[in-house]
Design an enzyme around this catalytic site. Structure first.
Site, PDB file in Angstrom:
ATOM      1  N   ASP A  29       5.629 -97.062-106.309  1.00 12.60           N
ATOM      2  CA  ASP A  29       6.933 -96.724-105.726  1.00 12.60           C
ATOM      3  C   ASP A  29       7.991 -97.611-106.382  1.00 12.60           C
ATOM      4  O   ASP A  29       8.003 -98.821-106.148  1.00 12.60           O
ATOM      5  CB  ASP A  29       6.940 -96.940-104.216  1.00 12.60           C
ATOM      6  N   LYS A  64      11.794 -90.188-103.523  1.00 12.36           N
ATOM      7  CA  LYS A  64      11.619 -90.800-102.208  1.00 12.36           C
ATOM      8  C   LYS A  64      12.967 -91.265-101.696  1.00 12.36           C
ATOM      9  O   LYS A  64      13.787 -91.742-102.481  1.00 12.36           O
ATOM     10  CB  LYS A  64      10.631 -91.965-102.362  1.00 12.36           C
ATOM     11  N   LYS A 122       9.008 -87.679-100.688  1.00 18.31           N
ATOM     12  CA  LYS A 122       8.564 -88.633 -99.667  1.00 18.31           C
ATOM     13  C   LYS A 122       9.753 -89.234 -98.927  1.00 18.31           C
ATOM     14  O   LYS A 122      10.470 -90.063 -99.485  1.00 18.31           O
ATOM     15  CB  LYS A 122       7.743 -89.760-100.318  1.00 18.31           C
TER      16      LYS A 122
END
Lengths: 288, 317
Positions: free
Chosen positions: B148, B213, B249
């Site tokens: 991430d 995300k 996400k």
């Protein structure tokens, strides 16, 4: 000039706010003469669930208050009731109570609050203990609040009985989700307005109105309620006892078939506080 | 008029990107997502949604006080969220790079639960590129399956878009086999237009199956239905243009099963069933899993459950 009447929309006091039922349902309430008075929120099991969530949030803060402070707040609530006695009296007279009977119930309700306000910083001295042990330890037994207590109030004495069930539970730092009388819910609506203006933190007492038949099963099975204090008929007592056994909650069930004298001295007691505390015993070494 | 004023201070490069990818009808988005909260999911559909949401959780712990022991217990929960055999495992655990090897030891190598690690100087991203790439390399070497990363918001807002995409491309390369999730940190992008533009910027350099995300979860405003919707629509438009399916996400602030179901409704109604798998959609969350388990248990037993039955903090009332 004629003026349009401004009528109040009764709302229930849940989570420190005045809300309608999440279902938007209401049921009509008539006064003693049979005339339409107002629509009362018909709370559902989801409202009960939301009230429990709110009570859980308020709980730790309320339990952390000093006993003295809780006593002060209950006393202040008594002051609020006293100041708005006539409004409460009117609410009680909707159900057919005479003026004198209504006044008597309001007075008794205020006295009941003052009674438990007095106990708030004293019950620990009576219920707690220093136990003699045959070893070099202090051995204390102290009380702790249980958590969230469910209250189901009876129809008779709709204000006094409701308070008689709710107040001993909150005195020790519990929070309450209560179902008011279905036949006479209006005094509980007014009580909610008084709770909001007293110093009681929001969500410590949550008052629902609605039908027992819809809500009793959820009171019984909700595992987050640690205890149930109810005036219930035989069927309801059975449902509550079964649900309480599954979710391991304490019950204090009064029989609806047997008339309870809510005005009597016996209706207020230290033991009503004791019923909603857990006892914790601590061993502490005395040292050299 | 408002648009003109809003754009008055914009850099030329950002304005060009807006012209290319289009801007967002702010009021329209808010109205659209408000509708998602009115859908009524009951019984079987609700249960399906709750179980699917469990399978999409990136069970996260990103705190300074994380220990190997805490990560190990998180992994145990990820592998076996509930005694109920119908409840699936979660998609991944999400930890800091230093905790990746502890997570790998706890999960073992033969597991469907993936290890995601925030790298690239999370959450600010304010470190030299060399340092950020080294962090990615270390996390992957320690056994992370997913990385991430945070984008360079400073460069984005300053209009230095090439720098933003070059950095993402560099991380893509460094990742190797690992899946990449690009955190836009929507609360620092300041407008829906910027969120959409940043989404496209990221989607053009990442690979199919990589994620965009919403947030780090470390700022005041996190994933909302609104910014989730903007990003889902960006993914849809990108997919229709190029045929490349990018995953999504949302992270931060999704704590209740009810919210999770609303996000799933947004996915279903915007992207369709193809995105309702944990390869295409994830929830970054720490406390969401417990509430999902609580609601699943409620559906199973019919009784509302207390949060302290689900490994909630001990002090819960």
């Amino acid at each position: 000039m004629s003026r349009l009447p401004i009528t109040k929309t009764p709302k229930v006091y849940v989570g420190g706010a005045f809300i309608r039922s999440e279902s938007s349902r209401v049921f009509p309430l008539a006064d003693a003469a049979g005339n339409f008075f107002a629509n009362i929120p018909q709370c559902t099991r989801k409202d009960l669930r939301n009230a429990v969530e709110a009570a859980a949030k308020a709980g730790p803060g309320w339990a952390k208050r000093t006993a003295y402070n809780r006593g002060q707040i209950l006393y202040r609530l008594g002051e609020m009731l006293e100041a708005r006695a006539s409004e409460l009296g009117d609410a009680l007279r909707l159900g057919g109570a005479s003026k004198a009977a209504a006044a008597k119930e309001v007075t008794a309700s205020v006295d009941r609050l003052i009674y438990y306000a007095g106990w708030a910083d004293k019950y620990e001295q009576v219920l707690g203990n220093v136990n003699p042990v045959a070893a070099p330890y202090f051995n204390f037994t102290v009380t702790e609040p249980m958590g969230i207590v469910g209250v189901i109030a009876p129809d008779e004495a709709p204000l006094l009985a409701l308070l008689s069930l709710v107040v001993p539970a909150i005195t020790s730092g519990n929070t309450v989700v209560a179902l008011a009388s279905s036949a006479q819910p209006y005094p509980a609506i007014v009580l909610g307005e008084l709770l909001a203006t007293s110093d009681l933190p929001g969500s410590v007492v949550n008052l629902l109105t609605g039908f027992r038949k819809e809500l009793v099963p959820t009171f019984a099975t909700h595992t987050h309620l640690r205890a149930i204090s109810a005036v219930a008929n035989a069927d309801e007592r059975k449902a509550l006892a079964l649900g309480a056994a599954d979710s391991v909650k304490r019950t204090r069930l009064l029989k609806a078939e047997v008339r309870t004298d809510w005005f009597a001295d016996a209706a207020q007691s230290l033991y009503a506080i004791r019923d909603y505390v857990e006892f914790k015993t601590i061993w502490h070494p005395i040292g050299a | 008029m408002f648009r003109l004023l809003m754009n008055a201070g914009l850099s030329l490069s950002l304005r060009r990107l807006f012209d290319e990818v289009g801007t967002v009808d702010c009021v329209g988005i808010e109205e659209r997502v408000a509708k998602y909260t009115t859908r009524s999911l009951k019984k079987a559909a609700k249960l399906w949604g709750l179980r699917t949401a469990v399978s999409m959780v990136d069970l996260t712990t990103l705190e300074g006080k994380d220990t190997p022991g805490k990560v190990a217990s998180l992994c145990a929960k990820a592998l076996h969220p509930s005694d109920d055999p119908t409840v699936p495992q979660v998609a991944a655990v999400c930890v800091y790079p230093a905790m990746v090897r502890h997570a790998r030891r706890a999960l073992g190598s033969d597991t469907a639960v993936r290890i995601a690690s925030v790298a690239t100087a999370f959450p600010s991203g304010q470190a030299p590129l060399k340092t950020r790439l080294a962090e990615v390399r270390a996390a992957v070497a320690d056994g992370a399956d997913e990385i991430d990363m945070v984008i360079n918001r400073g460069a984005f807002l300053a209009g230095d878009l090439a720098e933003v995409s070059d950095e993402i491309a560099a991380v893509v390369q460094t990742c190797g086999q690992a899946t990449l999730k690009v955190i836009l940190e929507v609360s620092e992008l300041e407008s829906y237009d910027n969120i959409r533009a940043a989404s496209f910027l990221a989607m053009r350099v990442i690979r199919p199956g990589d994620f965009i995300k919403t947030s780090t979860g470390k700022t005041s405003l996190n994933a909302t239905l609104g910014n989730n919707q903007v990003m889902l629509e960006a993914i849809r438009d990108h997919y229709l243009d190029t045929g490349v399916a990018i995953s999504m996400k949302p992270a931060g602030g999704i704590r209740t099963a009810k919210q999770a179901l609303q996000f799933l409704i947004a996915v279903k109604e915007t992207l369709g069933d193809a995105w309702l798998t944990n390869e295409r959609y994830r929830f970054g969350a720490s406390s969401l899993l417990n509430d999902l388990l609580r609601q699943i248990e409620k559906e199973r037993t019919g009784a509302y459950q207390a949060p302290y039955y689900f490994s909630e903090a001990a002090e819960s009332y």
